[in-house]
Design a protein around this motif. Structure first.
Motif, PDB file in Angstrom:
ATOM      1  N   ASN A  51       0.822  -1.198   0.000  1.00  0.00           N
ATOM      2  CA  ASN A  51       0.000   0.000   0.000  1.00  0.00           C
ATOM      3  C   ASN A  51       0.872   1.271   0.000  1.00  0.00           C
ATOM      4  O   ASN A  51       0.727   2.131   0.863  1.00  0.00           O
ATOM      5  CB  ASN A  51      -0.935  -0.017   1.219  1.00  0.00           C
ATOM      6  CG  ASN A  51      -2.087   0.944   1.067  1.00  0.00           C
ATOM      7  OD1 ASN A  51      -2.429   1.327  -0.041  1.00  0.00           O
ATOM      8  ND2 ASN A  51      -2.673   1.339   2.177  1.00  0.00           N
ATOM      9  N   PRO A  52       1.775   1.382  -0.995  1.00  0.00           N
ATOM     10  CA  PRO A  52       2.697   2.525  -1.002  1.00  0.00           C
ATOM     11  C   PRO A  52       1.991   3.837  -1.340  1.00  0.00           C
ATOM     12  O   PRO A  52       1.023   3.854  -2.091  1.00  0.00           O
ATOM     13  CB  PRO A  52       3.689   2.154  -2.094  1.00  0.00           C
ATOM     14  CG  PRO A  52       2.920   1.270  -3.017  1.00  0.00           C
ATOM     15  CD  PRO A  52       1.947   0.513  -2.148  1.00  0.00           C
ATOM     16  N   HIS A  53       2.476   4.925  -0.753  1.00  0.00           N
ATOM     17  CA  HIS A  53       1.970   6.250  -1.120  1.00  0.00           C
ATOM     18  C   HIS A  53       2.893   6.884  -2.153  1.00  0.00           C
ATOM     19  O   HIS A  53       2.557   7.901  -2.744  1.00  0.00           O
ATOM     20  CB  HIS A  53       1.789   7.152   0.102  1.00  0.00           C
ATOM     21  CG  HIS A  53       2.955   7.238   1.006  1.00  0.00           C
ATOM     22  ND1 HIS A  53       4.032   8.032   0.753  1.00  0.00           N
ATOM     23  CD2 HIS A  53       3.230   6.596   2.161  1.00  0.00           C
ATOM     24  CE1 HIS A  53       4.920   7.902   1.730  1.00  0.00           C
ATOM     25  NE2 HIS A  53       4.455   7.027   2.583  1.00  0.00           N
ATOM     26  N   ALA A  54       4.041   6.284  -2.406  1.00  0.00           N
ATOM     27  CA  ALA A  54       4.986   6.630  -3.468  1.00  0.00           C
ATOM     28  C   ALA A  54       5.822   5.371  -3.685  1.00  0.00           C
ATOM     29  O   ALA A  54       5.864   4.499  -2.814  1.00  0.00           O
ATOM     30  CB  ALA A  54       5.863   7.812  -3.048  1.00  0.00           C
ATOM     31  N   PRO A  55       6.500   5.243  -4.842  1.00  0.00           N
ATOM     32  CA  PRO A  55       7.302   4.038  -5.066  1.00  0.00           C
ATOM     33  C   PRO A  55       8.308   3.784  -3.927  1.00  0.00           C
ATOM     34  O   PRO A  55       9.123   4.640  -3.606  1.00  0.00           O
ATOM     35  CB  PRO A  55       8.016   4.339  -6.390  1.00  0.00           C
ATOM     36  CG  PRO A  55       7.097   5.293  -7.093  1.00  0.00           C
ATOM     37  CD  PRO A  55       6.509   6.144  -5.994  1.00  0.00           C
ATOM     38  N   GLY A  56       8.200   2.612  -3.307  1.00  0.00           N
ATOM     39  CA  GLY A  56       9.098   2.235  -2.222  1.00  0.00           C
ATOM     40  C   GLY A  56       8.853   2.982  -0.920  1.00  0.00           C
ATOM     41  O   GLY A  56       9.638   2.877   0.017  1.00  0.00           O
ATOM     42  N   GLU A  57       7.760   3.707  -0.832  1.00  0.00           N
ATOM     43  CA  GLU A  57       7.443   4.517   0.352  1.00  0.00           C
ATOM     44  C   GLU A  57       6.096   4.073   0.912  1.00  0.00           C
ATOM     45  O   GLU A  57       5.059   4.360   0.335  1.00  0.00           O
ATOM     46  CB  GLU A  57       7.371   6.011  -0.014  1.00  0.00           C
ATOM     47  CG  GLU A  57       8.615   6.541  -0.685  1.00  0.00           C
ATOM     48  CD  GLU A  57       9.767   6.700   0.278  1.00  0.00           C
ATOM     49  OE1 GLU A  57       9.520   7.008   1.459  1.00  0.00           O
ATOM     50  OE2 GLU A  57      10.913   6.519  -0.150  1.00  0.00           O
ATOM     51  N   SER A  58       6.126   3.377   2.016  1.00  0.00           N
ATOM     52  CA  SER A  58       4.902   2.870   2.611  1.00  0.00           C
ATOM     53  C   SER A  58       4.837   3.242   4.088  1.00  0.00           C
ATOM     54  O   SER A  58       5.827   3.112   4.811  1.00  0.00           O
ATOM     55  CB  SER A  58       4.864   1.344   2.471  1.00  0.00           C
ATOM     56  OG  SER A  58       3.881   0.788   3.305  1.00  0.00           O
ATOM     57  N   THR A  59       3.679   3.667   4.512  1.00  0.00           N
ATOM     58  CA  THR A  59       3.477   3.974   5.928  1.00  0.00           C
ATOM     59  C   THR A  59       3.753   2.749   6.773  1.00  0.00           C
ATOM     60  O   THR A  59       4.316   2.847   7.861  1.00  0.00           O
ATOM     61  CB  THR A  59       2.031   4.463   6.150  1.00  0.00           C
ATOM     62  OG1 THR A  59       1.812   5.591   5.293  1.00  0.00           O
ATOM     63  CG2 THR A  59       1.793   4.850   7.588  1.00  0.00           C
ATOM     64  N   TYR A  62       7.541   2.425   7.281  1.00  0.00           N
ATOM     65  CA  TYR A  62       8.096   3.431   8.186  1.00  0.00           C
ATOM     66  C   TYR A  62       7.612   3.261   9.623  1.00  0.00           C
ATOM     67  O   TYR A  62       8.325   3.603  10.561  1.00  0.00           O
ATOM     68  CB  TYR A  62       7.821   4.840   7.663  1.00  0.00           C
ATOM     69  CG  TYR A  62       8.652   5.128   6.440  1.00  0.00           C
ATOM     70  CD1 TYR A  62      10.038   5.165   6.531  1.00  0.00           C
ATOM     71  CD2 TYR A  62       8.073   5.302   5.198  1.00  0.00           C
ATOM     72  CE1 TYR A  62      10.828   5.386   5.418  1.00  0.00           C
ATOM     73  CE2 TYR A  62       8.848   5.529   4.082  1.00  0.00           C
ATOM     74  CZ  TYR A  62      10.224   5.574   4.197  1.00  0.00           C
ATOM     75  OH  TYR A  62      10.996   5.782   3.096  1.00  0.00           O
ATOM     76  N   ALA A  63       6.430   2.708   9.797  1.00  0.00           N
ATOM     77  CA  ALA A  63       5.919   2.483  11.149  1.00  0.00           C
ATOM     78  C   ALA A  63       6.775   1.475  11.910  1.00  0.00           C
ATOM     79  O   ALA A  63       6.830   1.515  13.140  1.00  0.00           O
ATOM     80  CB  ALA A  63       4.470   1.990  11.095  1.00  0.00           C
ATOM     81  N   LEU A  64       7.472   0.597  11.191  1.00  0.00           N
ATOM     82  CA  LEU A  64       8.279  -0.449  11.835  1.00  0.00           C
ATOM     83  C   LEU A  64       9.782  -0.235  11.696  1.00  0.00           C
ATOM     84  O   LEU A  64      10.562  -1.022  12.217  1.00  0.00           O
ATOM     85  CB  LEU A  64       7.922  -1.812  11.235  1.00  0.00           C
ATOM     86  CG  LEU A  64       6.497  -2.269  11.506  1.00  0.00           C
ATOM     87  CD1 LEU A  64       6.151  -3.454  10.625  1.00  0.00           C
ATOM     88  CD2 LEU A  64       6.328  -2.608  12.972  1.00  0.00           C
ATOM     89  N   ASN A  65      10.193   0.792  10.990  1.00  0.00           N
ATOM     90  CA  ASN A  65      11.612   0.972  10.712  1.00  0.00           C
ATOM     91  C   ASN A  65      12.114   2.374  11.010  1.00  0.00           C
ATOM     92  O   ASN A  65      13.146   2.783  10.487  1.00  0.00           O
ATOM     93  CB  ASN A  65      11.900   0.585   9.257  1.00  0.00           C
ATOM     94  CG  ASN A  65      11.723  -0.899   9.036  1.00  0.00           C
ATOM     95  OD1 ASN A  65      12.550  -1.699   9.431  1.00  0.00           O
ATOM     96  ND2 ASN A  65      10.607  -1.275   8.429  1.00  0.00           N
ATOM     97  N   ARG A  66      11.412   3.088  11.864  1.00  0.00           N
ATOM     98  CA  ARG A  66      11.844   4.447  12.194  1.00  0.00           C
ATOM     99  C   ARG A  66      13.202   4.418  12.886  1.00  0.00           C
ATOM    100  O   ARG A  66      13.530   3.466  13.606  1.00  0.00           O
ATOM    101  CB  ARG A  66      10.819   5.130  13.096  1.00  0.00           C
ATOM    102  CG  ARG A  66      10.724   4.504  14.461  1.00  0.00           C
ATOM    103  CD  ARG A  66       9.877   5.324  15.434  1.00  0.00           C
ATOM    104  NE  ARG A  66       9.886   4.684  16.730  1.00  0.00           N
ATOM    105  CZ  ARG A  66       8.876   4.047  17.251  1.00  0.00           C
ATOM    106  NH1 ARG A  66       7.731   3.978  16.611  1.00  0.00           N
ATOM    107  NH2 ARG A  66       8.985   3.484  18.446  1.00  0.00           N
ATOM    108  N   GLY A  67      13.990   5.431  12.628  1.00  0.00           N
ATOM    109  CA  GLY A  67      15.265   5.584  13.310  1.00  0.00           C
ATOM    110  C   GLY A  67      16.367   4.641  12.852  1.00  0.00           C
ATOM    111  O   GLY A  67      17.437   4.615  13.451  1.00  0.00           O
TER     112      GLY A  67
END
Length: 167
Positions: A51-59, A62-67
């Motif tokens: 469910n990407p919002h841009a190519p290779g960019e998915s919420t 990022y919800a699981l890989n911050r920092g």
């Protein structure tokens, strides 16, 4: 609290895990101050494409890989595995969630990690363990719910497919 003051400051963790459980675990280590390096295949972590919002960019990603910092390695090549072994040599911990055969093929099994870095902590996040008859099985939340009978907990008599839990 400053990053340098957190309990795991100065600890380097290599995160080869994808989807939820492994990345969540290493995210928590990062929250505690560890330097987490996400090692991704050339196509990126699978969650990048969910469910990407841009190519290779998915919420979801990022919800699981911050920092985390990120590096791309192709573990299907000799060069990628050699680069991975060099990373492992300088790490304090290695986390993955691959089936045993794939982990061995990529140099991420316990013995390979120990050879590359005898002091590194090795962790495999798995639904069925790393040894025994089910070691090669993959497991996700929905599978655990099905095997435990939890999916049946909200069954109603009018459901199209009758479900029941228990004996």
């Amino acid at each position: 609290m400053r990053l340098a003051d957190r309990p795991l400051a100065g600890v380097r963790v290599l995160d080869y895990a994808q989807y939820v459980a492994g990345p969540f675990a290493t995210m928590l280590l990062g929250d505690l101050g560890a330097d987490v390096v996400k090692v991704e295949p050339p196509t990126g972590d699978a969650w990048r494409h969910y469910n990407p919002h841009a190519p290779g960019e998915s919420t979801w990603f990022y919800a699981l890989n911050r920092g985390k910092r990120s590096v791309t390695l192709d573990l299907k090549t000799d060069e990628g595995r050699a680069a991975s072994a060099r990373l492992i040599a300088g790490a304090d911990a290695v986390v993955h969630n691959m089936p045993p055969e794939r982990a061995a093929r990529f140099g991420l099994d316990r013995e390979s990690v120990r050879t590359a870095n005898p002091r590194a902590v090795w962790s495999c996040v798995t639904a069925f363990g790393t040894e025994g008859p089910d070691a090669g099985r993959l497991g996700y939340d929905i599978i655990a719910q099905a095997l435990s009978g939890l999916l049946m907990a909200d069954a109603r008599p009018e459901d199209a497919v009758p479900r029941r839990s228990g004996g």
